[in-house]
Design a protein around this motif. Structure first.
Motif: not given
Length: 204
Positions: A1-7, A9-15
């Motif tokens: 859920a947190s990943c959906l809310v801060g999508s 930010m999640c993309i940046r983290d994965r990158f």
């Protein structure tokens, strides 16, 4: 859920994680190379991206570097091998002349000078060959008629052959053309002719 809310930010983290992982692999290879292991190469992944292109460029650079190092190693071994005999002759001749008269010393010095001049010529040829083997000189290669090179060398050696009462002749059954360095090819053929003339036996 947190990943959906801060999508975003999640993309940046994965990158960042992927970037660190890819850079870590490159850094490990660089560490091995700094330690002297030039055989290491960056693994290439199937995906085509900037990192893959960078990895190929780095591997290509390392291949070239290894060829250069192999050329240096080969030329060093060859020089050491070819130095041993003439340097031994020079030392023995000079040491022997110390126990003899002035004329013997002068002759020994002349002998040493001649030997050193021949060594200088040999070094230059070995360095030329090393440049070819490493690839640095191949950029100047051009299309060359081997018949023309042979004809020029034979013409150059005609006076030497006449002094030995040897006749130089050539028979060309074809017109071979190669991509190479004219000076090096002429030098190689000249060595063959020169050695043959020393034996007063030649056939080209």
């Amino acid at each position: 859920a947190s990943c959906l809310v801060g999508s975003e930010m999640c993309i940046r983290d994965r990158f960042r994680r992927e970037l660190r992982q890819r850079l870590s692999g490159i850094q490990q290879i660089v560490t091995h190379i700094e330690a002297g292991d030039l055989s290491q190469r960056i693994p290439l992944l199937q995906q085509e991206d900037e990192f893959s292109r960078l990895s190929r460029d780095i591997n290509s650079m390392l291949d070239q570097q290894q060829r250069l190092m192999d050329g240096v190693r080969h030329i060093s071994n060859t020089i050491a091998h070819n130095l041993r005999t003439p340097m031994t002759r020079i030392l023995l001749r000079l040491r022997k002349s110390e126990q003899e008269g002035a004329q013997a010393r002068d002759e020994a010095l002349q002998f040493a000078l001649q030997e050193m001049e021949e060594l200088s010529v040999m070094f230059n040829k070995l360095l030329d060959l090393a440049e070819v083997e490493s690839g640095t000189r191949r950029q100047s290669f051009s299309s060359i008629s081997l018949n023309d090179v042979v004809a020029d060398v034979l013409e150059l050696y005609e006076p030497v052959a006449e002094e030995k009462s040897v006749r130089l002749t050539s028979v060309f059954d074809a017109e071979p053309v190669t991509n190479g360095d004219r000076e090096l090819l002429a030098s190689a053929i000249a060595n063959l002719v020169d050695n043959a003339l020393k034996l007063s036996l030649i056939h080209i």
